[in-house]
Structures are given as C-alpha cells and as structure tokens.
Design an enzyme around this catalytic site. Structure first.
Site, short mmCIF file in Angstrom:
data_model
loop_
_atom_site.label_atom_id
_atom_site.label_comp_id
_atom_site.label_asym_id
_atom_site.label_seq_id
_atom_site.Cartn_x
_atom_site.Cartn_y
_atom_site.Cartn_z
N HIS A 50 -5.01 12.60 13.73
CA HIS A 50 -6.13 12.40 12.78
C HIS A 50 -7.37 11.49 13.09
O HIS A 50 -8.15 11.46 12.49
CB HIS A 50 -5.54 11.68 11.39
CG HIS A 50 -4.28 12.57 10.79
ND1 HIS A 50 -4.79 13.83 10.22
CD2 HIS A 50 -3.31 12.31 10.28
CE1 HIS A 50 -3.54 14.16 9.71
NE2 HIS A 50 -2.59 13.36 9.80
N ASP A 108 0.67 -1.24 -0.14
CA ASP A 108 0.07 -0.03 0.11
C ASP A 108 0.95 1.13 0.06
O ASP A 108 1.55 1.62 1.15
CB ASP A 108 -1.08 -0.01 1.04
CG ASP A 108 -1.79 1.20 1.26
OD1 ASP A 108 -1.69 1.93 0.36
OD2 ASP A 108 -2.84 1.24 2.04
N TYR A 138 8.73 11.02 8.38
CA TYR A 138 8.91 9.81 7.89
C TYR A 138 10.41 9.93 6.86
O TYR A 138 10.39 8.80 6.39
CB TYR A 138 7.73 9.65 6.57
CG TYR A 138 6.17 9.95 7.44
CD1 TYR A 138 6.13 8.70 8.02
CD2 TYR A 138 5.56 10.83 7.25
CE1 TYR A 138 4.77 8.73 8.84
CE2 TYR A 138 4.65 11.13 8.24
CZ TYR A 138 4.04 9.82 8.87
OH TYR A 138 2.92 9.97 9.44
N ASP A 146 3.18 19.28 13.44
CA ASP A 146 3.17 18.05 12.41
C ASP A 146 2.77 18.58 11.14
O ASP A 146 1.61 19.76 11.09
CB ASP A 146 2.23 16.86 12.54
CG ASP A 146 2.05 15.73 11.85
OD1 ASP A 146 2.71 14.58 12.16
OD2 ASP A 146 1.50 16.04 10.54
N ASP A 185 7.25 15.46 10.16
CA ASP A 185 6.97 15.48 8.65
C ASP A 185 6.80 16.72 8.22
O ASP A 185 6.91 17.13 7.15
CB ASP A 185 5.98 14.76 8.08
CG ASP A 185 4.71 15.27 9.21
OD1 ASP A 185 4.71 15.83 10.07
OD2 ASP A 185 3.47 14.13 8.96
N HIS A 244 0.77 17.86 8.81
CA HIS A 244 -0.82 17.55 8.44
C HIS A 244 -1.69 18.13 9.42
O HIS A 244 -1.08 18.19 10.73
CB HIS A 244 -1.15 15.92 8.27
CG HIS A 244 -0.24 15.33 7.60
ND1 HIS A 244 0.92 14.57 7.63
CD2 HIS A 244 -0.37 15.07 6.10
CE1 HIS A 244 1.44 13.84 6.85
NE2 HIS A 244 0.70 14.27 5.56
N1 Q9C Z 1 -2.26 10.18 -1.30
C1 Q9C Z 1 0.49 11.47 10.08
O1 Q9C Z 1 1.61 12.05 9.84
N2 Q9C Z 1 -1.04 10.42 3.32
N3 Q9C Z 1 -0.21 10.94 9.19
C2 Q9C Z 1 -2.11 10.33 2.31
C3 Q9C Z 1 -2.78 10.60 -0.14
C4 Q9C Z 1 -1.55 10.24 4.42
C5 Q9C Z 1 0.03 11.22 7.80
C6 Q9C Z 1 -1.48 10.59 0.99
C7 Q9C Z 1 -0.74 10.62 5.57
C8 Q9C Z 1 -0.94 10.53 6.94
C9 Q9C Z 1 0.41 11.26 11.49
ZN ZN Z 2 1.64 14.02 9.58
#
Ligand code: Q9C
Ligand code: ZN
Length: 624
Positions: free
Chosen positions: A137, A22, A307, A174, A267, A176
């Site tokens: 999230h 994935d 990451y 973060d 990140d 996001h």
């Molecule tokens: N194509 C945290 O950093 N990415 N979660 C989706 C869509 C998901 C990040 C990318 C990223 C989740 C805790």
């Molecule tokens: Zn994040």
C-alpha cells in the site's frame, strides 16, 4: 536450473508494535511473524529451506520508489515519543509508527532484496521472505495500510536495474488492492501487476475508483495492470482458481516473465477478519504451483497481510511446502465459481481484450446494465443484467451545477439523474453494451444525458421519445435526431429533418406497431447512422410494453447495439421486458397478425412522403 528454496526471516522484525488504542491497526501484530515461523518449524519446513540472512535496505534502494522527503519523515520517527509517533501516524491512512518501525522497514526491504539476489544469482530456485512491515500500500510519499516502504515495488525496480530484467510479473494475492504498486508501475510495460481484491463496488478499503477492472494501466503501460475486483465477500478456492485460469495465467504465459514477485498476503484466506473470504490454505499451494511454471521457476514470495494467525501460518506453510516441490494437497470445495466472481472475471477479460492475444477473440463485456429505483426488484431482471450503483454524488453535483445550479437542490431529481448518467457512462466507456435507467424526471435526465454524450465526443445521437415530453433541445446541427411517438398531434412544432413527430394510436389488443417500426422508424434511423440510441419512455405513452420491446429489439442493429433506455416512473413490468429485449433472452410477442388501422397507415405514408428526400432509406417506390 537452480534448486533449493530460500527462507528469509529475522526475529528483529517483530520488534515493533502498536503502542496506543487504534481498532483500525490492532490486527497488525508481531505474532503474525512469530506464529508463521513457528508453524514452519512445526512442519519441519525451516530445516529444508536454505536460510538467507536479512540486511537493511539502503537509502538508495528505498529511493528507487520513495522520495527522500518521505524517507526523512520515516527516519525521524526513530527518536520520537509516543505522542509524536501518534501525530505522524495520523498523517496517513491506517498506519502506526513505533520507534523500531524504521529499522524493521529497512530490514523488510533488505530481506526482499536478499531474496531477489538469491534467486537471480541462482543460489536458489525460489524462496519466501517473512517480513514486517508489509509494503504494497505504501507510495512514493506516503505510508498506508500498515505499509511503510514498498518492499515488492522496490524489489522490481532493483531487479530491473541490477539484472537488466525486461519483464517482471508481480502477483498480489493479498485481499487488499496494492494501489502503491499499481501507482509505481502504471506506465511501465516492463512490470505486469496483477491484483485481486475485496472491492464491493468501491465500498471496501481503500475505497478507490482505480481498483476497478478498468484500470488497465496508462500510456505505454496499458494492458500491464490487471485488477480483479471482488464485489462480494466469501470468494473461495474455485473463484481464485477461476481468476488464475481465465485472467492471470493466460496473460502471464503470453507475457513471458523473467521473474515473479508475489505480494503474498494471506488476508485473502479463510478466517481472516479483513478479507472475509473462504480460500483454504491448500488453495495457496495451488496458486504457488501454477506460478512456479513461469519465469523458469524464479519466484520470490514476500509476505504482505494476513491477520488470522492460524490461517496465516497454515497458508504460509502451504506456500513454502509447494516451493520445496512437495506433492500438492487436494483442493476442497465444489469446483464452481460464483456468479459475482464470473462477472468480475468477464469484466477484466473484456477490459484487457485490446492488449492480449489470448483474450482477443472473446465475448463482449456484460451486455446490459440497469439502474432501477427499487433495488428489491433486481431479481426480476434477467441474470445477465448487471444492476448498477450510482455515479459518485459529488462528481454529479459538479457536472450538473455547471448547467443548472437550481437542480442541484432537488434531491429526487438528482438521484434520477445519477441513475441515468451512471448507466450512460458505462455505455460510453464500453463497459456495457446497453442500459436501462429509471428516472422520475426523464426529460431533464435526457437533456443532461445528451450533453454528456457530446462532451464525450459523440457525433450523432438518435433520441426516440415515447409519450408526452417537452425537451428543450437545439436540433439544428444534426447531432440529435429526435423522434417523438405520441398520441396527439403536436401542433406547435412542425416536422423538420431532425425533429419528427409520429402520431401513433395503439389499437387495443393489436400489436401492429411493427408497421411503424419497419415502415418508418428503422429506415430513418438507418439513414441517420447514430453513434448511440436513446429511447425515452415518458408519461401518456401511446405504446404498450410489446411495442416498446419491439422498438428496443430492432434498434439494436444501430450504433453497435449501444442503447440507453430511460423510463419515467417505476414500472417493473416494462423494465423487465426492456431488459429482456436488450439482453436478447426472448423475442417480442406479437400475437396473431393484425393489419394496422387506416389512420396509422396514413400517418406512416404521410411521414414517408414528407421525409424521404431527407432520409433516403424511406424510399420504396420509384414514382415519388
Ligand atoms: N476501516 C495489508 O493487508 N484497514 N494492509 C482499514 C478501514 C486497513 C491492510 C479498515 C487494512 C490495511 C498489508
Ligand atoms: Zn491486505
């Protein structure tokens, strides 16, 4: 004041991983914890911290944020085979389950609560918990974005309950948006949530409208949700510091938190494949340092994302080193935030002005918005003009089809409408003061724009149409005052209080439109007192660029300068001049004084005589 820094970490939280292919989830690996901890050992930071053991979060604690139904779903994944795990994972966005996920998620909650207890009991001054899975999230009924239980949200609820705290600050650095945390505390004024995040005008995951700067909280919680959306990648040290100086810290010092929880995702650091940002590890030392000056130093940092293993682990070390009160490293890079960052900062400050004294006496939000057909022309506009993205296409279709099902089928018309309504919406919601929209169907666009205004609750809209245009409008109730400035006599319609046709023949090379603006248009407009001014530039316009700029400049005295200019067809010269007029970067150019023609003077006089009973500001003689 308590001393010492807690470090909470357990190998066991590396015991789950992605079992299938994935590409969306494969960056969330156990090595994130292992390499962070290794680096802490390498810098001899582990031995300088107070080790606090992890524990499992209890069901009761988890249910401070999550539903029992959701808890049961997560629990049930313990005994699933790979196929079943994959099926459950698919119910959520960017999530994978492993048989050990539930155990680790409970440990992540427990580790976070152990940290809160250590800090609140005074055993340590501050600390960090290195946990997996992350939390910010996840939502009451859903896992999301690698997150299962919302560690930090649970910790805030727990601290309120167990220690009776009344003000908790959550700083989510973060990259996001921690929408899960936002949802939990949206209406709660006792938890101030701050998040900056890669947003790119809603084009970046999790693609939510509510991640924008205007999500300020709801009900009693208004003002206690601070979103700083980054609309470009590449934000770096100076952008992050600027957001702290100009948004988070002033508000935080006014809020006076009793405890700070950091949703500590890295990140947002340089090298991260998700964030694409540029902040160096040293930046996190400085961010940590600032936060340590609040809440009597009671700070709990809890790992979220991150990451790029090297960047992540260096940044974790910088955070812990700073918590241990080592001297701060020099921060690198030119200390100048980029334009896009400044714009975001200005927008959040504007949105929060009503709620915080420290922001109260501030400049208005971005003044002018422009929706133009060719985005390539954007650079021709003054820098203070914000170029717009269109309104959500689905929203628009729903709105339009309520009035005109046929129109929905016309792609080009719809696009035009989208431009106009997107800009209008920003004006009505006071995100911007004024706006320009190009439209291939100015009359239809204007009709819909007016509808939208009244839906929004406006009482009076002044609509000035320059050129030939037929608007199907009901003008009896006085909610619209329509002025048409046109070349040829409108024979079929007679002037009334709310419909005025002004015949204007522009003299070549003479800029004397100000006679009409001063002698007629402004007095009527000021008598009317509109809530909004719409200027529509249609085909066969009898006014040149200078005349239109003049009109635009002078009408800014009305409706708190809320003006929408709709321009039929793409004429970048005109758009440019109007943009300049609205943003106030230059004054209109008249050339030498030239008197108006006899014809034009008579027309003004005729209209004045005709309408001065209705619009009293037209009066300039005691005899009539
Ligand atoms: N194509 C945290 O950093 N990415 N979660 C989706 C869509 C998901 C990040 C990318 C990223 C989740 C805790
Ligand atoms: Zn994040």
């Amino acid at each position: 004041m308590a001393s010492g820094t807690a470090l909470i970490y357990d190998d066991e939280m590396t015991s789950y991983k992605l079992l299938w292919d994935d590409p969306e989830c494969d960056i969330e690996v156990p090595e994130r914890l292992l390499s962070s901890y290794e680096q802490l050992k390498h810098y001899h930071l582990v031995e300088r911290c107070i080790h606090v053991p992890v524990r499992e979060g209890t069901e009761e604690e988890i249910m401070l944020v999550h539903s029992s139904e959701y808890l049961e779903v997560v629990k049930s994944t313990q005994t699933m085979n790979e196929e079943e795990l994959q099926r459950v994972s698919e119910n959520y966005d960017a999530v994978y389950f492993h048989p050990n996920t539930y155990r680790c998620a409970k440990l992540a909650v427990g580790a976070t609560l152990q940290l809160v207890d250590s800090v609140m009991s005074g055993k340590v001054r501050n600390g960090m918990a290195l946990v997996r899975p992350p939390g910010h999230h996840s939502q009451r009924n859903a896992a999301n974005g690698f997150c299962v239980f919302n560690n930090v949200a649970i910790a805030a609820q727990y601290a309120k309950r167990r220690y009776g705290l009344q003000r908790i600050l959550i700083v989510d650095w973060d990259v996001h948006h921690g929408q899960g945390i936002q949802y939990v505390f949206e209406e709660d004024p006792s938890v101030l949530y701050y998040s900056w995040h890669r947003y790119e005008h809603q084009q970046f995951w999790p693609l939510l409208r509510e991640s924008d700067y205007d999500a300020v909280g709801q009900g009693k919680g208004k003002g206690f949700n601070l979103n700083v959306p980054w609309n470009k990648v590449g934000m770096g040290n100076s952008d992050y510091l600027a957001a702290f100086f100009h948004v988070l810290l002033p508000v935080a010092f006014e809020f006076v938190p009793e405890l700070i929880l950091v949703s500590s995702g890295y990140d947002s650091g340089i090298g991260d494949p998700e964030g694409q940002m540029n902040a160096t590890p040293e930046c996190f030392a400085h961010l940590t340092h600032f936060l340590m000056q609040l809440a009597n130093g009671r700070l709990c940092a809890v790992l979220e994302g991150g990451y790029h293993l090297k960047s992540l682990s260096e940044s974790v070390c910088m955070t812990v080193k700073t918590l241990l009160r080592d001297p701060l490293p020099q921060i690198s890079g030119e200390m100048a935030p980029c334009l896009s960052a400044i714009e975001s900062i200005q927008n959040v400050r504007g949105a929060h002005k009503p709620y915080w004294k420290c922001l109260m006496y501030e400049v208005p939000p971005v003044k002018t918005a422009a929706a133009i057909v060719s985005k390539a022309d954007a650079h021709l506009l003054p820098v203070s003009v914000q170029v717009e993205m269109e309104m959500n296409a689905q929203e628009l279709k729903t709105f339009v089809s309520a009035f005109d099902a046929e129109l929905v089928k016309e792609e080009k018309a719809l696009l035009s409408l989208q431009n106009v309504l997107a800009v209008l919406d920003k004006i009505l919601k006071k995100k911007v003061c004024s706006g320009i929209a190009e439209s291939s169907v100015a009359s239809v666009s204007t009709t819909f724009a007016l509808k939208h205004c009244f839906d929004f609750g406006l009482q009076r809209v002044l609509c000035i149409v320059v050129g030939d245009m037929d608007l199907e409008l009901d003008l009896d109730d006085g909610k619209i005052l329509l002025m048409n400035i046109c070349q040829k006599q409108q024979t079929e319609k007679t002037n009334s209080k709310y419909y005025i046709s002004l015949n204007w023949k522009e003299d070549a090379e003479r800029n004397n439109f100000f006679c009409a603006v001063l002698g007629f248009i402004l007095p009527v407009a000021y008598s009317y007192q509109p809530d909004l001014v719409i200027i529509v530039i249609g085909p066969n316009r009898s006014l040149g660029v200078n005349g239109i700029s003049l009109l635009t400049c002078l009408l800014q005295g009305l409706a708190e300068s809320q003006i929408l200019v709709v321009i039929q067809d793409t004429e970048i010269k005109l758009v440019q001049s109007v943009a300049k007029a609205l943003s106030g970067v230059s004054t209109p150019d008249f050339g030498a004084y030239a008197p108006a023609s006899q014809e034009n003077v008579l027309e003004i006089k005729r209209l004045r005589d005709q309408l001065q009973q209705e619009w009293k500001m037209l009066r300039c003689s005691v005899r009539d």
